[in-house]
Write a protein that holds these residues in place. Structure first.
Motif, PDB file in Angstrom:
ATOM      1  N   GLU A  62       0.800  -1.222   0.000  1.00 40.53           N
ATOM      2  CA  GLU A  62       0.000   0.000   0.000  1.00 40.53           C
ATOM      3  C   GLU A  62       0.835   1.275   0.000  1.00 40.53           C
ATOM      4  O   GLU A  62       0.290   2.360  -0.214  1.00 40.53           O
ATOM      5  CB  GLU A  62      -0.930   0.003   1.217  1.00 40.53           C
ATOM      6  CG  GLU A  62      -1.910  -1.163   1.231  1.00 40.53           C
ATOM      7  CD  GLU A  62      -2.887  -1.100   2.388  1.00 40.53           C
ATOM      8  OE1 GLU A  62      -2.898  -0.082   3.118  1.00 40.53           O
ATOM      9  OE2 GLU A  62      -3.642  -2.074   2.569  1.00 40.53           O
ATOM     10  N   ASN A  63       2.137   1.158   0.244  1.00 45.22           N
ATOM     11  CA  ASN A  63       3.029   2.320   0.321  1.00 45.22           C
ATOM     12  C   ASN A  63       2.446   3.376   1.271  1.00 45.22           C
ATOM     13  O   ASN A  63       2.169   4.511   0.884  1.00 45.22           O
ATOM     14  CB  ASN A  63       3.273   2.918  -1.063  1.00 45.22           C
ATOM     15  CG  ASN A  63       4.543   3.769  -1.103  1.00 45.22           C
ATOM     16  OD1 ASN A  63       5.091   4.134  -0.060  1.00 45.22           O
ATOM     17  ND2 ASN A  63       4.999   4.100  -2.311  1.00 45.22           N
ATOM     18  N   VAL A  64       2.282   2.963   2.511  1.00 49.99           N
ATOM     19  CA  VAL A  64       1.702   3.844   3.525  1.00 49.99           C
ATOM     20  C   VAL A  64       2.559   5.084   3.742  1.00 49.99           C
ATOM     21  O   VAL A  64       2.041   6.174   3.996  1.00 49.99           O
ATOM     22  CB  VAL A  64       1.501   3.066   4.840  1.00 49.99           C
ATOM     23  CG1 VAL A  64       0.985   3.983   5.936  1.00 49.99           C
ATOM     24  CG2 VAL A  64       0.526   1.919   4.628  1.00 49.99           C
ATOM     25  N   SER A  65       3.850   4.949   3.611  1.00 50.35           N
ATOM     26  CA  SER A  65       4.740   6.104   3.750  1.00 50.35           C
ATOM     27  C   SER A  65       4.403   7.176   2.723  1.00 50.35           C
ATOM     28  O   SER A  65       4.387   8.380   3.028  1.00 50.35           O
ATOM     29  CB  SER A  65       6.201   5.677   3.591  1.00 50.35           C
ATOM     30  OG  SER A  65       6.567   4.752   4.584  1.00 50.35           O
ATOM     31  N   LYS A  66       4.108   6.754   1.500  1.00 47.25           N
ATOM     32  CA  LYS A  66       3.732   7.703   0.454  1.00 47.25           C
ATOM     33  C   LYS A  66       2.368   8.344   0.768  1.00 47.25           C
ATOM     34  O   LYS A  66       2.165   9.538   0.535  1.00 47.25           O
ATOM     35  CB  LYS A  66       3.685   7.004  -0.898  1.00 47.25           C
ATOM     36  CG  LYS A  66       3.290   7.906  -2.072  1.00 47.25           C
ATOM     37  CD  LYS A  66       4.266   9.052  -2.255  1.00 47.25           C
ATOM     38  CE  LYS A  66       5.612   8.558  -2.728  1.00 47.25           C
ATOM     39  NZ  LYS A  66       6.544   9.685  -3.029  1.00 47.25           N
ATOM     40  N   LEU A  67       1.439   7.547   1.293  1.00 45.81           N
ATOM     41  CA  LEU A  67       0.144   8.099   1.691  1.00 45.81           C
ATOM     42  C   LEU A  67       0.318   9.219   2.705  1.00 45.81           C
ATOM     43  O   LEU A  67      -0.311  10.276   2.592  1.00 45.81           O
ATOM     44  CB  LEU A  67      -0.741   6.994   2.264  1.00 45.81           C
ATOM     45  CG  LEU A  67      -1.998   7.440   3.023  1.00 45.81           C
ATOM     46  CD1 LEU A  67      -2.906   8.262   2.129  1.00 45.81           C
ATOM     47  CD2 LEU A  67      -2.743   6.231   3.582  1.00 45.81           C
ATOM     48  N   LEU A  68       1.172   9.003   3.709  1.00 42.19           N
ATOM     49  CA  LEU A  68       1.387  10.031   4.721  1.00 42.19           C
ATOM     50  C   LEU A  68       2.028  11.274   4.104  1.00 42.19           C
ATOM     51  O   LEU A  68       1.719  12.402   4.499  1.00 42.19           O
ATOM     52  CB  LEU A  68       2.254   9.478   5.852  1.00 42.19           C
ATOM     53  CG  LEU A  68       1.654   8.304   6.632  1.00 42.19           C
ATOM     54  CD1 LEU A  68       2.576   7.900   7.772  1.00 42.19           C
ATOM     55  CD2 LEU A  68       0.265   8.617   7.147  1.00 42.19           C
ATOM     56  N   GLU A  69       2.908  11.082   3.122  1.00 44.26           N
ATOM     57  CA  GLU A  69       3.464  12.229   2.400  1.00 44.26           C
ATOM     58  C   GLU A  69       2.355  12.979   1.667  1.00 44.26           C
ATOM     59  O   GLU A  69       2.333  14.224   1.651  1.00 44.26           O
ATOM     60  CB  GLU A  69       4.516  11.769   1.402  1.00 44.26           C
ATOM     61  CG  GLU A  69       5.810  11.289   2.013  1.00 44.26           C
ATOM     62  CD  GLU A  69       6.805  10.840   0.950  1.00 44.26           C
ATOM     63  OE1 GLU A  69       6.617  11.198  -0.245  1.00 44.26           O
ATOM     64  OE2 GLU A  69       7.763  10.130   1.302  1.00 44.26           O
ATOM     65  N   ASN A  70       1.438  12.242   1.055  1.00 40.67           N
ATOM     66  CA  ASN A  70       0.322  12.876   0.344  1.00 40.67           C
ATOM     67  C   ASN A  70      -0.509  13.757   1.272  1.00 40.67           C
ATOM     68  O   ASN A  70      -1.052  14.791   0.847  1.00 40.67           O
ATOM     69  CB  ASN A  70      -0.591  11.812  -0.264  1.00 40.67           C
ATOM     70  CG  ASN A  70       0.051  11.038  -1.402  1.00 40.67           C
ATOM     71  OD1 ASN A  70       1.081  11.447  -1.938  1.00 40.67           O
ATOM     72  ND2 ASN A  70      -0.551   9.924  -1.780  1.00 40.67           N
ATOM     73  N   ILE A 216      -4.800  11.638  -6.023  1.00 43.76           N
ATOM     74  CA  ILE A 216      -3.341  11.496  -6.120  1.00 43.76           C
ATOM     75  C   ILE A 216      -3.027  10.058  -6.525  1.00 43.76           C
ATOM     76  O   ILE A 216      -3.236   9.124  -5.763  1.00 43.76           O
ATOM     77  CB  ILE A 216      -2.671  11.848  -4.784  1.00 43.76           C
ATOM     78  CG1 ILE A 216      -3.119  13.235  -4.312  1.00 43.76           C
ATOM     79  CG2 ILE A 216      -1.150  11.798  -4.925  1.00 43.76           C
ATOM     80  CD1 ILE A 216      -2.633  13.608  -2.922  1.00 43.76           C
ATOM     81  N   ASP A 217      -2.526   9.899  -7.727  1.00 40.40           N
ATOM     82  CA  ASP A 217      -2.378   8.568  -8.322  1.00 40.40           C
ATOM     83  C   ASP A 217      -0.959   8.047  -8.136  1.00 40.40           C
ATOM     84  O   ASP A 217      -0.217   7.848  -9.106  1.00 40.40           O
ATOM     85  CB  ASP A 217      -2.746   8.651  -9.809  1.00 40.40           C
ATOM     86  CG  ASP A 217      -2.763   7.282 -10.476  1.00 40.40           C
ATOM     87  OD1 ASP A 217      -2.914   6.285  -9.741  1.00 40.40           O
ATOM     88  OD2 ASP A 217      -2.614   7.215 -11.704  1.00 40.40           O
ATOM     89  N   ASN A 218      -0.560   7.826  -6.883  1.00 40.58           N
ATOM     90  CA  ASN A 218       0.800   7.342  -6.666  1.00 40.58           C
ATOM     91  C   ASN A 218       0.874   6.178  -5.675  1.00 40.58           C
ATOM     92  O   ASN A 218       1.963   5.848  -5.191  1.00 40.58           O
ATOM     93  CB  ASN A 218       1.714   8.492  -6.201  1.00 40.58           C
ATOM     94  CG  ASN A 218       1.267   9.102  -4.879  1.00 40.58           C
ATOM     95  OD1 ASN A 218       0.310   8.642  -4.259  1.00 40.58           O
ATOM     96  ND2 ASN A 218       1.943  10.166  -4.455  1.00 40.58           N
ATOM     97  N   LEU A 219      -0.271   5.547  -5.386  1.00 34.89           N
ATOM     98  CA  LEU A 219      -0.275   4.387  -4.514  1.00 34.89           C
ATOM     99  C   LEU A 219      -0.423   3.120  -5.358  1.00 34.89           C
ATOM    100  O   LEU A 219      -1.058   3.148  -6.412  1.00 34.89           O
ATOM    101  CB  LEU A 219      -1.415   4.485  -3.496  1.00 34.89           C
ATOM    102  CG  LEU A 219      -1.399   5.705  -2.583  1.00 34.89           C
ATOM    103  CD1 LEU A 219      -2.562   5.652  -1.601  1.00 34.89           C
ATOM    104  CD2 LEU A 219      -0.073   5.844  -1.839  1.00 34.89           C
ATOM    105  N   PRO A 220       0.148   2.012  -4.917  1.00 40.36           N
ATOM    106  CA  PRO A 220       0.148   0.802  -5.750  1.00 40.36           C
ATOM    107  C   PRO A 220      -1.244   0.283  -6.098  1.00 40.36           C
ATOM    108  O   PRO A 220      -1.494  -0.075  -7.262  1.00 40.36           O
ATOM    109  CB  PRO A 220       0.910  -0.217  -4.876  1.00 40.36           C
ATOM    110  CG  PRO A 220       1.736   0.601  -3.952  1.00 40.36           C
ATOM    111  CD  PRO A 220       0.939   1.835  -3.685  1.00 40.36           C
TER     112      PRO A 220
END
Length: 230
Positions: A62-70, A216-220
């Motif tokens: 899920e790339n949770v780190s990226k979600l938190l950045e979002n 935001i289209d950057n999660l897997p």
């Protein structure tokens, strides 16, 4: 830090007149037979699925780190995690918003008990555990800067009432982050009823008085849709 429910709306108190907005018919085996704007509502994942929520591979999937950045969390943000479960996201957000507060809302006592256990061990003092209800998030009005809902909205038994309740808790210019597995992508290994398309999400959010700011289209596997009050 609070281990008790804050004094918001009364238990399951409807926020507006929302009669005759749901229909009932048989559908998916994993659904509840209740439909909202053409979508069948899924069964709630019980506390028995807690181990899956905390699975080691979740970050990769899920790339949770990226979600938190979002979410662009600021140190003084007041955040509400609706359907917080075992606190997977709560305990990642709270240290970032160390001058603010995180409300961890769930309707299952077992989930709240697990988060309470973690709080007793990690020393965080900016997490509030809130017992939510089927028609109310039980949050104080005009308090929240950011709302996070991860793979939970599609399980709300009363989605319109819940969003109206959330709307009352928001400050001006607050953001709602709706995270759902992409219903447009059949290759994602999640049951269809536990996914949502962008179009369906927009339809339902607009019905509650929200507008899409961006997806935001950057999660897997998931949409990261950002909404504001319209």
């Amino acid at each position: 830090m609070s281990f008790t429910s804050c004094q918001g709306q009364k238990k399951d108190e409807p926020t507006e007149n929302t009669t005759e907005i749901y229909t009932y018919k048989s559908g998916d085996y994993n659904g509840i037979g209740k439909w909202y704007l053409g979508r069948e509502i899924a069964h709630v994942m019980g506390f028995q699925g807690m181990e899956w929520l905390n699975r080691p591979e979740r970050e990769k999937e899920e790339n949770v780190s990226k979600l938190l950045e979002n979410m662009d969390i600021q140190s003084d943000d007041v955040i509400a995690d609706i359907g917080a479960g075992s606190g997977y996201h709560v305990f990642k957000m709270a240290p970032i918003a160390h001058e603010g507060e995180v409300y961890a809302v769930d309707i299952q006592e077992e989930m709240l008990a697990e988060m309470r256990r973690q709080l007793q061990n990690n020393g965080l003092d900016n997490v509030n555990l809130i017992k939510g209800y089927e028609q109310s998030v039980n949050l104080p009005e005009n308090t929240i800067d950011k709302v996070l809902m991860v793979d939970v909205y599609h399980e709300f038994n009363y989605p319109l009432e819940m969003m109206l309740s959330i709307k009352k808790s928001l400050r001006p210019n607050a953001k709602v982050y709706l995270i759902e597995y992409r219903g447009e992508d059949r290759s994602i290994p999640i049951k269809t009823i536990h996914k949502m398309t962008e179009a369906q999400s927009i339809k339902e959010m607009e019905a509650a008085g929200f507008k899409l700011v961006k997806n935001i289209d950057n999660l897997p596997w998931q949409h990261c849709m950002v909404f504001e009050k319209s």
